[in-house]
Design a protein around this motif. Sequence first.
Motif, PDB file in Angstrom:
ATOM      1  N   UNK A  14      22.401  -6.800   9.050  1.00 14.34           N
ATOM      2  CA  UNK A  14      22.787  -8.005   8.317  1.00 14.34           C
ATOM      3  C   UNK A  14      24.213  -8.437   8.647  1.00 14.34           C
ATOM      4  N   UNK A  15      25.060  -7.499   9.069  1.00 17.10           N
ATOM      5  CA  UNK A  15      26.431  -7.878   9.435  1.00 17.10           C
ATOM      6  C   UNK A  15      26.456  -8.727  10.701  1.00 17.10           C
ATOM      7  N   UNK A  16      25.370  -8.682  11.471  1.00 12.66           N
ATOM      8  CA  UNK A  16      25.308  -9.438  12.728  1.00 12.66           C
ATOM      9  C   UNK A  16      24.468 -10.715  12.594  1.00 12.66           C
ATOM     10  N   UNK A  17      23.827 -10.888  11.440  1.00 12.31           N
ATOM     11  CA  UNK A  17      22.930 -12.022  11.234  1.00 12.31           C
ATOM     12  C   UNK A  17      23.297 -12.691   9.914  1.00 12.31           C
ATOM     13  N   UNK A  18      24.021 -13.808   9.942  1.00 12.36           N
ATOM     14  CA  UNK A  18      24.462 -14.450   8.694  1.00 12.36           C
ATOM     15  C   UNK A  18      23.324 -14.798   7.746  1.00 12.36           C
ATOM     16  N   UNK A  19      22.206 -15.278   8.271  1.00 10.00           N
ATOM     17  CA  UNK A  19      21.090 -15.637   7.385  1.00 10.00           C
ATOM     18  C   UNK A  19      20.522 -14.397   6.702  1.00 10.00           C
ATOM     19  N   UNK A  20      20.402 -13.308   7.459  1.00 14.74           N
ATOM     20  CA  UNK A  20      19.906 -12.066   6.866  1.00 14.74           C
ATOM     21  C   UNK A  20      20.918 -11.520   5.861  1.00 14.74           C
ATOM     22  N   UNK A  21      22.224 -11.661   6.160  1.00 17.31           N
ATOM     23  CA  UNK A  21      23.265 -11.218   5.230  1.00 17.31           C
ATOM     24  C   UNK A  21      23.120 -11.915   3.884  1.00 17.31           C
ATOM     25  N   UNK A  22      22.916 -13.240   3.936  1.00 15.46           N
ATOM     26  CA  UNK A  22      22.770 -14.009   2.706  1.00 15.46           C
ATOM     27  C   UNK A  22      21.526 -13.552   1.941  1.00 15.46           C
ATOM     28  N   UNK A  23      20.432 -13.317   2.663  1.00 17.33           N
ATOM     29  CA  UNK A  23      19.194 -12.879   2.023  1.00 17.33           C
ATOM     30  C   UNK A  23      19.363 -11.480   1.439  1.00 17.33           C
ATOM     31  N   UNK A  24      20.002 -10.590   2.195  1.00 16.09           N
ATOM     32  CA  UNK A  24      20.239  -9.214   1.745  1.00 16.09           C
ATOM     33  C   UNK A  24      21.082  -9.219   0.469  1.00 16.09           C
ATOM     34  N   UNK A  25      22.109 -10.052   0.443  1.00 18.65           N
ATOM     35  CA  UNK A  25      22.989 -10.104  -0.724  1.00 18.65           C
ATOM     36  C   UNK A  25      22.266 -10.684  -1.940  1.00 18.65           C
ATOM     37  N   UNK A  26      21.455 -11.717  -1.721  1.00 16.70           N
ATOM     38  CA  UNK A  26      20.700 -12.283  -2.839  1.00 16.70           C
ATOM     39  C   UNK A  26      19.745 -11.247  -3.422  1.00 16.70           C
ATOM     40  N   UNK A  27      19.095 -10.510  -2.543  1.00 14.13           N
ATOM     41  CA  UNK A  27      18.157  -9.488  -3.002  1.00 14.13           C
ATOM     42  C   UNK A  27      18.882  -8.393  -3.773  1.00 14.13           C
ATOM     43  N   UNK A  28      20.086  -8.064  -3.345  1.00 15.47           N
ATOM     44  CA  UNK A  28      20.843  -7.008  -3.990  1.00 15.47           C
ATOM     45  C   UNK A  28      21.323  -7.343  -5.390  1.00 15.47           C
ATOM     46  N   UNK A  29      21.299  -8.631  -5.759  1.00 16.58           N
ATOM     47  CA  UNK A  29      21.767  -8.998  -7.091  1.00 16.58           C
ATOM     48  C   UNK A  29      20.897  -8.389  -8.186  1.00 16.58           C
ATOM     49  N   UNK A  30      19.642  -8.104  -7.895  1.00 16.64           N
ATOM     50  CA  UNK A  30      18.765  -7.524  -8.907  1.00 16.64           C
ATOM     51  C   UNK A  30      19.231  -6.131  -9.315  1.00 16.64           C
ATOM     52  N   UNK A  31      20.049  -5.501  -8.465  1.00 16.83           N
ATOM     53  CA  UNK A  31      20.590  -4.188  -8.783  1.00 16.83           C
ATOM     54  C   UNK A  31      21.981  -4.290  -9.423  1.00 16.83           C
ATOM     55  N   UNK A  32      22.764  -5.272  -8.980  1.00 20.23           N
ATOM     56  CA  UNK A  32      24.125  -5.380  -9.497  1.00 20.23           C
ATOM     57  C   UNK A  32      24.180  -5.990 -10.886  1.00 20.23           C
ATOM     58  N   UNK A  33      23.386  -7.034 -11.115  1.00 23.88           N
ATOM     59  CA  UNK A  33      23.488  -7.756 -12.375  1.00 23.88           C
ATOM     60  C   UNK A  33      23.191  -6.891 -13.604  1.00 23.88           C
ATOM     61  N   UNK A  34      22.176  -6.001 -13.572  1.00 25.73           N
ATOM     62  CA  UNK A  34      21.978  -5.127 -14.742  1.00 25.73           C
ATOM     63  C   UNK A  34      23.168  -4.204 -14.991  1.00 25.73           C
ATOM     64  N   UNK A  35      23.846  -3.772 -13.926  1.00 25.47           N
ATOM     65  CA  UNK A  35      25.008  -2.911 -14.109  1.00 25.47           C
ATOM     66  C   UNK A  35      26.174  -3.677 -14.715  1.00 25.47           C
ATOM     67  N   UNK A  36      26.341  -4.942 -14.333  1.00 23.01           N
ATOM     68  CA  UNK A  36      27.377  -5.770 -14.948  1.00 23.01           C
ATOM     69  C   UNK A  36      27.101  -5.908 -16.448  1.00 23.01           C
ATOM     70  N   UNK A  37      25.841  -6.176 -16.798  1.00 23.68           N
ATOM     71  CA  UNK A  37      25.475  -6.303 -18.207  1.00 23.68           C
ATOM     72  C   UNK A  37      25.691  -4.988 -18.946  1.00 23.68           C
ATOM     73  N   UNK A  38      25.378  -3.890 -18.282  1.00 26.07           N
ATOM     74  CA  UNK A  38      25.545  -2.574 -18.895  1.00 26.07           C
ATOM     75  C   UNK A  38      27.017  -2.290 -19.164  1.00 26.07           C
ATOM     76  N   UNK A  39      27.886  -2.598 -18.207  1.00 25.39           N
ATOM     77  CA  UNK A  39      29.310  -2.371 -18.392  1.00 25.39           C
ATOM     78  C   UNK A  39      29.860  -3.266 -19.505  1.00 25.39           C
ATOM     79  N   UNK A  40      29.377  -4.489 -19.573  1.00 23.43           N
ATOM     80  CA  UNK A  40      29.827  -5.390 -20.632  1.00 23.43           C
ATOM     81  C   UNK A  40      29.423  -4.861 -22.001  1.00 23.43           C
TER      82      UNK A  40
END
Length: 206
Positions: free
Chosen positions: A123-149
Amino acid sequence: MATRTTPAGSARPSGRSRADLIADSALALLAERGMRGLTHRAVDERAGLPQGSTSNHARTRESLLEAAVRRLAEHEGRVLTLGELPPDGGPDRMAEWLAHALHRYLTGSTELLVCRYELALEATRRPALRAFYDRTGRRFREPLVALMASAGSDEPERHALSLVAWAEGMMFACAAGSPHRAAPTEAELRAGCAELLRGMLGTGTT
């Protein structure tokens, strides 16, 4: 005993769609052969499908990689059980839940870890894949943000990022780092996570 979640073989379990079979076969190839071993033809062979089946489903390499990222996130979501967030119980209770999920991943899903880093590097070599990878990863980060809050963090996004960085470092060390595949015990993970959480939340032992 840990639940083992690995990229699929060539046989199609009952109820698995062709799209999932193709994506699982792509993950299996990434784990076994790396990015160079992932081709449309190789996926067809691994999945036991007629030549051209993968190309019909994912015409470009980019779309095949996106299918692999999406399927990887589905497998990781089941292993990490992100829907089972702990009730408010302080840093030690949170650390217990996080350590249990992380230990299950580190001891039962090493092939997924290899796929994760193959895809992250690509994904570091493919901007479109990077964007897709990051969007997909939000499903893991957002619950942790809510948990910390909910735990009282005054900077939940920054603290969640620190927690993710700690977990990512542990996963990389077990997948490809110096302790290679020597996963810490659940108690060791719990202790390390609790120390981090107490420091961020400014609390003592609960």
